[in-house]
Design a protein around this motif. Structure first.
Motif, PDB file in Angstrom:
ATOM      1  N   GLU A   1       0.821  -1.205   0.000  1.00 58.85           N
ATOM      2  CA  GLU A   1       0.000   0.000   0.000  1.00 58.85           C
ATOM      3  C   GLU A   1       0.860   1.261   0.000  1.00 58.85           C
ATOM      4  O   GLU A   1       0.452   2.290  -0.525  1.00 58.85           O
ATOM      5  CB  GLU A   1      -0.923   0.002   1.228  1.00 58.85           C
ATOM      6  N   GLU A   2       2.049   1.181   0.585  1.00 61.39           N
ATOM      7  CA  GLU A   2       2.919   2.344   0.711  1.00 61.39           C
ATOM      8  C   GLU A   2       4.165   2.168  -0.146  1.00 61.39           C
ATOM      9  O   GLU A   2       4.594   1.044  -0.421  1.00 61.39           O
ATOM     10  CB  GLU A   2       3.330   2.549   2.172  1.00 61.39           C
ATOM     11  N   PRO A   3       4.782   3.275  -0.583  1.00 65.61           N
ATOM     12  CA  PRO A   3       6.033   3.167  -1.341  1.00 65.61           C
ATOM     13  C   PRO A   3       7.159   2.659  -0.461  1.00 65.61           C
ATOM     14  O   PRO A   3       7.147   2.851   0.762  1.00 65.61           O
ATOM     15  CB  PRO A   3       6.295   4.605  -1.811  1.00 65.61           C
ATOM     16  N   VAL A   4       8.152   2.014  -1.067  1.00 65.70           N
ATOM     17  CA  VAL A   4       9.299   1.518  -0.319  1.00 65.70           C
ATOM     18  C   VAL A   4      10.423   2.539  -0.289  1.00 65.70           C
ATOM     19  O   VAL A   4      11.379   2.398   0.475  1.00 65.70           O
ATOM     20  CB  VAL A   4       9.809   0.192  -0.908  1.00 65.70           C
ATOM     21  N   ALA A   5      10.323   3.573  -1.118  1.00 62.95           N
ATOM     22  CA  ALA A   5      11.336   4.625  -1.134  1.00 62.95           C
ATOM     23  C   ALA A   5      10.689   5.915  -1.615  1.00 62.95           C
ATOM     24  O   ALA A   5       9.847   5.901  -2.513  1.00 62.95           O
ATOM     25  CB  ALA A   5      12.507   4.251  -2.028  1.00 62.95           C
ATOM     26  N   VAL A   6      11.102   7.033  -1.008  1.00 64.48           N
ATOM     27  CA  VAL A   6      10.524   8.332  -1.317  1.00 64.48           C
ATOM     28  C   VAL A   6      11.625   9.382  -1.335  1.00 64.48           C
ATOM     29  O   VAL A   6      12.510   9.379  -0.475  1.00 64.48           O
ATOM     30  CB  VAL A   6       9.466   8.750  -0.268  1.00 64.48           C
ATOM     31  N   ASP A   7      11.582  10.256  -2.337  1.00 67.48           N
ATOM     32  CA  ASP A   7      12.449  11.432  -2.348  1.00 67.48           C
ATOM     33  C   ASP A   7      11.580  12.628  -1.987  1.00 67.48           C
ATOM     34  O   ASP A   7      10.768  13.078  -2.798  1.00 67.48           O
ATOM     35  CB  ASP A   7      13.072  11.636  -3.731  1.00 67.48           C
ATOM     36  N   PRO A   8      11.664  13.154  -0.758  1.00 66.19           N
ATOM     37  CA  PRO A   8      10.751  14.220  -0.324  1.00 66.19           C
ATOM     38  C   PRO A   8      10.914  15.520  -1.101  1.00 66.19           C
ATOM     39  O   PRO A   8       9.996  16.329  -1.138  1.00 66.19           O
ATOM     40  CB  PRO A   8      11.115  14.402   1.156  1.00 66.19           C
ATOM     41  N   LYS A   9      12.075  15.717  -1.720  1.00 66.55           N
ATOM     42  CA  LYS A   9      12.303  16.956  -2.473  1.00 66.55           C
ATOM     43  C   LYS A   9      11.642  16.911  -3.841  1.00 66.55           C
ATOM     44  O   LYS A   9      10.968  17.844  -4.260  1.00 66.55           O
ATOM     45  CB  LYS A   9      13.802  17.219  -2.615  1.00 66.55           C
ATOM     46  N   THR A  10      11.853  15.832  -4.571  1.00 66.69           N
ATOM     47  CA  THR A  10      11.314  15.716  -5.928  1.00 66.69           C
ATOM     48  C   THR A  10       9.976  14.996  -5.974  1.00 66.69           C
ATOM     49  O   THR A  10       9.308  14.991  -7.003  1.00 66.69           O
ATOM     50  CB  THR A  10      12.303  14.956  -6.829  1.00 66.69           C
ATOM     51  N   GLN A  11       9.584  14.371  -4.860  1.00 65.78           N
ATOM     52  CA  GLN A  11       8.370  13.580  -4.762  1.00 65.78           C
ATOM     53  C   GLN A  11       8.416  12.349  -5.661  1.00 65.78           C
ATOM     54  O   GLN A  11       7.382  11.812  -6.060  1.00 65.78           O
ATOM     55  CB  GLN A  11       7.123  14.420  -5.075  1.00 65.78           C
ATOM     56  N   ASP A  12       9.618  11.885  -5.978  1.00 61.68           N
ATOM     57  CA  ASP A  12       9.768  10.614  -6.683  1.00 61.68           C
ATOM     58  C   ASP A  12       9.398   9.489  -5.727  1.00 61.68           C
ATOM     59  O   ASP A  12       9.770   9.504  -4.551  1.00 61.68           O
ATOM     60  CB  ASP A  12      11.216  10.417  -7.157  1.00 61.68           C
ATOM     61  N   LEU A  13       8.668   8.508  -6.239  1.00 59.51           N
ATOM     62  CA  LEU A  13       8.237   7.381  -5.430  1.00 59.51           C
ATOM     63  C   LEU A  13       8.707   6.079  -6.054  1.00 59.51           C
ATOM     64  O   LEU A  13       8.862   5.976  -7.271  1.00 59.51           O
ATOM     65  CB  LEU A  13       6.710   7.340  -5.306  1.00 59.51           C
ATOM     66  N   LEU A  14       8.903   5.088  -5.197  1.00 54.94           N
ATOM     67  CA  LEU A  14       9.267   3.758  -5.666  1.00 54.94           C
ATOM     68  C   LEU A  14       8.380   2.739  -4.953  1.00 54.94           C
ATOM     69  O   LEU A  14       8.438   2.601  -3.734  1.00 54.94           O
ATOM     70  CB  LEU A  14      10.745   3.470  -5.378  1.00 54.94           C
ATOM     71  N   PHE A  15       7.533   2.063  -5.733  1.00 52.11           N
ATOM     72  CA  PHE A  15       6.675   1.014  -5.203  1.00 52.11           C
ATOM     73  C   PHE A  15       7.296  -0.343  -5.518  1.00 52.11           C
ATOM     74  O   PHE A  15       8.046  -0.489  -6.484  1.00 52.11           O
ATOM     75  CB  PHE A  15       5.274   1.088  -5.813  1.00 52.11           C
TER      76      PHE A  15
END
Length: 230
Positions: free
Chosen positions: A110-124
Motif C-alpha cells: 500500500e505504501e512506497p518503499v522509497a521516497v524522495d521528499p524533495k522531488t516527490q519521486d516514489l518507488l513502489f
C-alpha cells in the motif's frame, strides 16, 4: 443487534453506474456527448436501410438496435477507461492505483518503499511470479538513486530473485500510466506461486518508506476497475 439490511451496503444499480460513467467521461471528453448517441442512431439506421433493401425494415431495424447499444457501450467503456487514466496520470501514487486490481499472484504494498521528499519521486515494490518489480514514479532524472538503494536492501533478503525496474511517465524509456498494468502482466514468470509468496513474506519484514508522502490520489476516484483493464 443491527439488522442484516442495515449492515450490508446496498449495491448501486447498473443503470446508475452506467450513467455515472457517462457523465464522468463526458465532463472530460466532450466528444462522448454526441458520439455515443450518434453511434446508436447510425447503426440502427444502417440496419433499417438494409431492411428496406431486403423488404423487411422492421426485422433488420429491431436486430440492429441492440447491436448499436453494444457498440455504444464498448465505445463508452474505452473512453471511460482513457478518462480515468488521464484523471490520475500526474497524481502522486497513480501507479499504485492502477496496479491495485492485479490480484492473480501479485503482491503490491500500500505504501512506497522509497521516497524522495524533495522531488516527490516514489518507488513502489511488487512481488509476483516474474520476481520483484520496482515501479518508479519519476518526476525528476534521479530515480536511479532510489532504485540503487532499494536493490541494496533487497540483496540481503532476496539475493537471487530477479528484479525488474519500470519507470512510469511519458519520457523516453518510460511506460505511460495507461500501459502500466499490461506491461506488468506481460512479464514472464520465473518463480512458482509458493516461491513468490515466500519472497513476499521475507520482504514484508523489511518494511517500507517511513517518510511522509504528500497526498495525491483519492482512492475513491483513482481506483481503476479490473474490468476496464482487460
Amino acid at each position: 443487534m443491527a439488522k442484516n439490511s442495515e449492515a450490508t451496503p446496498k449495491k448501486t444499480p447498473w443503470y446508475k453506474l452506467l450513467w455515472q460513467a457517462y457523465t464522468f467521461t463526458k465532463s472530460r471528453d466532450k466528444v462522448v456527448g454526441w458520439l455515443v448517441p450518434v453511434t446508436v442512431v447510425a447503426v440502427t439506421g444502417i440496419g433499417v436501410g438494409v431492411g428496406f433493401l431486403l423488404h423487411n425494415p422492421w426485422f433488420w431495424g429491431f436486430l440492429a438496435f441492440p447491436i448499436s447499444l453494444i457498440l455504444a457501450l464498448l465505445l463508452l467503456t474505452r473512453r471511460f477507461s482513457k478518462a480515468q487514466y488521464a484523471e490520475i496520470e500526474d497524481q502522486i501514487g497513480a501507479s499504485r492505483a492502477v496496479l491495485q486490481p492485479l490480484k492473480r499472484g501479485w503482491y503490491f504494498g500500500e505504501e512506497p518503499v522509497a521516497v524522495d521528499p524533495k522531488t516527490q519521486d516514489l518507488l513502489f515494490r511488487g512481488v509476483g511470479r516474474p520476481g520483484i518489480v520496482l515501479i518508479g514514479e519519476a518526476r525528476s532524472g534521479r530515480i536511479q538513486k532510489l532504485v540503487a538503494e532499494e536493490k541494496r536492501r533487497l540483496s540481503r533478503a532476496a539475493k537471487d530473485v530477479p528484479i525488474t525496474v519500470i519507470e512510469v511517465g511519458n519520457r523516453d524509456g518510460q511506460v505511460p500510466i495507461a500501459k502500466l498494468a499490461n506491461t506488468v502482466r506481460k512479464l514472464k514468470p520465473k518463480l512458482t506461486r509458493n516461491e513468490a509468496a515466500e519472497v513476499e513474506r521475507r520482504l514484508s519484514a523489511l518494511g517500507g518508506a517511513k517518510l511522509p508522502v504528500p497526498k495525491g490520489v483519492d482512492p475513491m476516484r483513482a481506483r481503476i476497475s479490473r474490468r476496464d483493464m482487460r
